[in-house]
Design a protein around this motif. Sequence first.
Motif, PDB file in Angstrom:
ATOM      1  N   ASP A   1       0.837  -1.208   0.000  1.00 59.05           N
ATOM      2  CA  ASP A   1       0.000   0.000   0.000  1.00 59.05           C
ATOM      3  C   ASP A   1       0.870   1.255   0.000  1.00 59.05           C
ATOM      4  OD1 ASP A   1      -2.542  -1.213  -0.031  1.00 59.05           O
ATOM      5  OD2 ASP A   1      -2.582  -1.378   2.166  1.00 59.05           O
ATOM      6  N   CYS A   2       1.901   1.251   0.830  1.00 63.69           N
ATOM      7  CA  CYS A   2       2.825   2.400   0.889  1.00 63.69           C
ATOM      8  C   CYS A   2       3.557   2.571  -0.436  1.00 63.69           C
ATOM      9  CB  CYS A   2       3.824   2.225   2.031  1.00 63.69           C
ATOM     10  SG  CYS A   2       3.091   2.314   3.668  1.00 63.69           S
ATOM     11  N   LEU A   3       3.974   1.460  -1.028  1.00 66.99           N
ATOM     12  CA  LEU A   3       4.657   1.518  -2.314  1.00 66.99           C
ATOM     13  C   LEU A   3       3.736   2.091  -3.380  1.00 66.99           C
ATOM     14  CD1 LEU A   3       7.021   0.880  -4.223  1.00 66.99           C
ATOM     15  CD2 LEU A   3       6.104  -1.461  -4.405  1.00 66.99           C
ATOM     16  N   LYS A   4       2.491   1.648  -3.383  1.00 68.66           N
ATOM     17  CA  LYS A   4       1.516   2.138  -4.361  1.00 68.66           C
ATOM     18  C   LYS A   4       1.320   3.647  -4.217  1.00 68.66           C
ATOM     19  CE  LYS A   4      -2.937   1.098  -3.900  1.00 68.66           C
ATOM     20  NZ  LYS A   4      -3.719   2.305  -3.848  1.00 68.66           N
ATOM     21  N   GLU A   5       1.230   4.121  -2.988  1.00 65.25           N
ATOM     22  CA  GLU A   5       1.065   5.558  -2.753  1.00 65.25           C
ATOM     23  C   GLU A   5       2.310   6.336  -3.178  1.00 65.25           C
ATOM     24  OE1 GLU A   5      -1.613   7.526  -1.874  1.00 65.25           O
ATOM     25  OE2 GLU A   5      -2.524   5.616  -2.453  1.00 65.25           O
ATOM     26  N   ALA A   6       3.483   5.790  -2.896  1.00 62.25           N
ATOM     27  CA  ALA A   6       4.725   6.461  -3.291  1.00 62.25           C
ATOM     28  C   ALA A   6       4.810   6.558  -4.812  1.00 62.25           C
ATOM     29  CB  ALA A   6       5.931   5.710  -2.731  1.00 62.25           C
ATOM     30  N   ILE A   7       4.443   5.489  -5.495  1.00 62.25           N
ATOM     31  CA  ILE A   7       4.451   5.516  -6.964  1.00 62.25           C
ATOM     32  C   ILE A   7       3.454   6.546  -7.467  1.00 62.25           C
ATOM     33  CG2 ILE A   7       3.883   4.189  -9.040  1.00 62.25           C
ATOM     34  CD1 ILE A   7       5.018   1.713  -7.565  1.00 62.25           C
ATOM     35  N   ARG A   8       2.278   6.567  -6.847  1.00 63.10           N
ATOM     36  CA  ARG A   8       1.237   7.514  -7.266  1.00 63.10           C
ATOM     37  C   ARG A   8       1.719   8.955  -7.117  1.00 63.10           C
ATOM     38  NH1 ARG A   8      -3.157  10.181  -5.259  1.00 63.10           N
ATOM     39  NH2 ARG A   8      -2.906   9.500  -3.123  1.00 63.10           N
ATOM     40  N   HIS A   9       2.451   9.253  -6.050  1.00 67.24           N
ATOM     41  CA  HIS A   9       2.907  10.625  -5.803  1.00 67.24           C
ATOM     42  C   HIS A   9       4.166  10.986  -6.579  1.00 67.24           C
ATOM     43  CE1 HIS A   9      -0.220  10.917  -3.024  1.00 67.24           C
ATOM     44  NE2 HIS A   9       0.416  11.110  -1.902  1.00 67.24           N
ATOM     45  N   LYS A  10       5.079  10.029  -6.724  1.00 61.58           N
ATOM     46  CA  LYS A  10       6.380  10.347  -7.314  1.00 61.58           C
ATOM     47  C   LYS A  10       6.486  10.025  -8.795  1.00 61.58           C
ATOM     48  CE  LYS A  10       8.805   9.788  -2.976  1.00 61.58           C
ATOM     49  NZ  LYS A  10       9.862   9.133  -2.241  1.00 61.58           N
ATOM     50  N   ARG A  11       5.699   9.116  -9.279  1.00 58.58           N
ATOM     51  CA  ARG A  11       5.779   8.679 -10.679  1.00 58.58           C
ATOM     52  C   ARG A  11       4.383   8.746 -11.298  1.00 58.58           C
ATOM     53  NH1 ARG A  11      10.906   9.300 -10.437  1.00 58.58           N
ATOM     54  NH2 ARG A  11      12.165   7.587  -9.695  1.00 58.58           N
ATOM     55  N   HIS A  12       3.890   9.947 -11.467  1.00 58.74           N
ATOM     56  CA  HIS A  12       2.535  10.166 -11.965  1.00 58.74           C
ATOM     57  C   HIS A  12       2.272   9.360 -13.228  1.00 58.74           C
ATOM     58  CE1 HIS A  12       2.111  13.360  -9.062  1.00 58.74           C
ATOM     59  NE2 HIS A  12       3.265  13.848  -9.472  1.00 58.74           N
ATOM     60  N   GLY A  13       1.149   8.669 -13.265  1.00 59.61           N
ATOM     61  CA  GLY A  13       0.745   7.903 -14.433  1.00 59.61           C
ATOM     62  C   GLY A  13       1.278   6.489 -14.475  1.00 59.61           C
ATOM     63  N   LEU A  14       2.274   6.181 -13.674  1.00 58.32           N
ATOM     64  CA  LEU A  14       2.880   4.858 -13.727  1.00 58.32           C
ATOM     65  C   LEU A  14       1.907   3.765 -13.295  1.00 58.32           C
ATOM     66  CD1 LEU A  14       5.495   3.384 -14.419  1.00 58.32           C
ATOM     67  CD2 LEU A  14       6.183   3.631 -12.058  1.00 58.32           C
ATOM     68  N   LEU A  15       1.037   4.066 -12.347  1.00 54.76           N
ATOM     69  CA  LEU A  15       0.100   3.045 -11.879  1.00 54.76           C
ATOM     70  C   LEU A  15      -0.876   2.633 -12.978  1.00 54.76           C
ATOM     71  CD1 LEU A  15      -0.690   4.266  -8.262  1.00 54.76           C
ATOM     72  CD2 LEU A  15       0.676   2.301  -8.936  1.00 54.76           C
ATOM     73  N   ARG A  16      -1.204   3.541 -13.880  1.00 55.97           N
ATOM     74  CA  ARG A  16      -2.140   3.206 -14.951  1.00 55.97           C
ATOM     75  C   ARG A  16      -1.506   2.291 -15.988  1.00 55.97           C
ATOM     76  NH1 ARG A  16      -3.906   9.236 -15.440  1.00 55.97           N
ATOM     77  NH2 ARG A  16      -1.788   9.244 -14.916  1.00 55.97           N
ATOM     78  N   ARG A  17      -0.185   2.272 -16.076  1.00 53.35           N
ATOM     79  CA  ARG A  17       0.502   1.440 -17.061  1.00 53.35           C
ATOM     80  C   ARG A  17       0.788   0.045 -16.526  1.00 53.35           C
ATOM     81  NH1 ARG A  17       5.316   5.156 -18.338  1.00 53.35           N
ATOM     82  NH2 ARG A  17       4.414   6.593 -16.895  1.00 53.35           N
ATOM     83  N   GLY A  18       0.462  -0.196 -15.294  1.00 53.48           N
ATOM     84  CA  GLY A  18       0.719  -1.502 -14.684  1.00 53.48           C
ATOM     85  C   GLY A  18       2.082  -1.537 -14.028  1.00 53.48           C
ATOM     86  N   ASN A  19       2.211  -2.367 -13.055  1.00 49.69           N
ATOM     87  CA  ASN A  19       3.459  -2.496 -12.322  1.00 49.69           C
ATOM     88  C   ASN A  19       3.876  -3.945 -12.289  1.00 49.69           C
ATOM     89  OD1 ASN A  19       4.088   0.241 -11.080  1.00 49.69           O
ATOM     90  ND2 ASN A  19       1.900  -0.002 -10.749  1.00 49.69           N
ATOM     91  N   VAL A  20       5.167  -4.156 -12.301  1.00 51.39           N
ATOM     92  CA  VAL A  20       5.724  -5.497 -12.261  1.00 51.39           C
ATOM     93  C   VAL A  20       6.650  -5.567 -11.058  1.00 51.39           C
ATOM     94  CG1 VAL A  20       7.100  -7.213 -13.493  1.00 51.39           C
ATOM     95  CG2 VAL A  20       5.633  -5.650 -14.775  1.00 51.39           C
ATOM     96  N   LEU A  21       6.435  -6.579 -10.238  1.00 49.77           N
ATOM     97  CA  LEU A  21       7.280  -6.802  -9.062  1.00 49.77           C
ATOM     98  C   LEU A  21       8.036  -8.102  -9.238  1.00 49.77           C
ATOM     99  CD1 LEU A  21       4.883  -6.167  -6.036  1.00 49.77           C
ATOM    100  CD2 LEU A  21       6.675  -4.654  -6.866  1.00 49.77           C
ATOM    101  N   GLN A  22       9.160  -8.168  -8.600  1.00 47.28           N
ATOM    102  CA  GLN A  22       9.796  -9.461  -8.443  1.00 47.28           C
ATOM    103  C   GLN A  22      10.064  -9.622  -6.962  1.00 47.28           C
ATOM    104  OE1 GLN A  22      13.793 -10.295  -9.742  1.00 47.28           O
ATOM    105  NE2 GLN A  22      13.296 -12.447  -9.935  1.00 47.28           N
ATOM    106  N   HIS A  23       9.551 -10.658  -6.420  1.00 44.11           N
ATOM    107  CA  HIS A  23       9.884 -11.009  -5.051  1.00 44.11           C
ATOM    108  C   HIS A  23      10.072 -12.515  -5.000  1.00 44.11           C
ATOM    109  CE1 HIS A  23       5.245 -10.652  -4.427  1.00 44.11           C
ATOM    110  NE2 HIS A  23       5.529 -11.838  -4.854  1.00 44.11           N
ATOM    111  N   ASP A  24      10.665 -12.959  -3.923  1.00 38.70           N
ATOM    112  CA  ASP A  24      10.937 -14.389  -3.828  1.00 38.70           C
ATOM    113  C   ASP A  24       9.671 -15.118  -3.397  1.00 38.70           C
ATOM    114  OD1 ASP A  24      10.693 -13.880  -1.122  1.00 38.70           O
ATOM    115  OD2 ASP A  24      12.842 -13.927  -0.758  1.00 38.70           O
TER     116      ASP A  24
END
Length: 123
Positions: A17-40
């Motif tokens: 949730d915090c990451l999503k908010e940070a992306i929304r504030h710092k990287r405008h428009g990025l959430l609409r293009r989709g996000n890709v994570l890599q975790h173990d």
Amino acid sequence: MSKRITPFASRYCSTLDCLKEAIRHKRHGLLRRGNVLQHDNATPHSANLTQQWLQRYGWEILPHPAQSPDLAPSDFHLFRPLKRHLGGMAFETEDDLISELRNWFDNLDVDFFRVGINSLLSR
């Protein structure tokens, strides 16, 4: 796989949730293009609660084979430049170190993480 909600999965979803908010504030428009994570494949990452969160927001997960620590982008893409940056520095307090780390992350080139993730395809 257990269907109960573990405190670790709940905390991980709060982190997302915090990451999503940070992306929304710092990287405008990025959430609409989709996000890709890599975790173990740690339990909080594969828990039902986390999978539901990822599905709700349409975030994609890069596959990560079990027992493959060599595929962690942080091992080869993040830590090497960070080690170079911090080399020779001395910090009087933990707050000084945290401040320097924040400054370093804030000043990374916009493509830094994209390049790291894309380089996984060639490894």
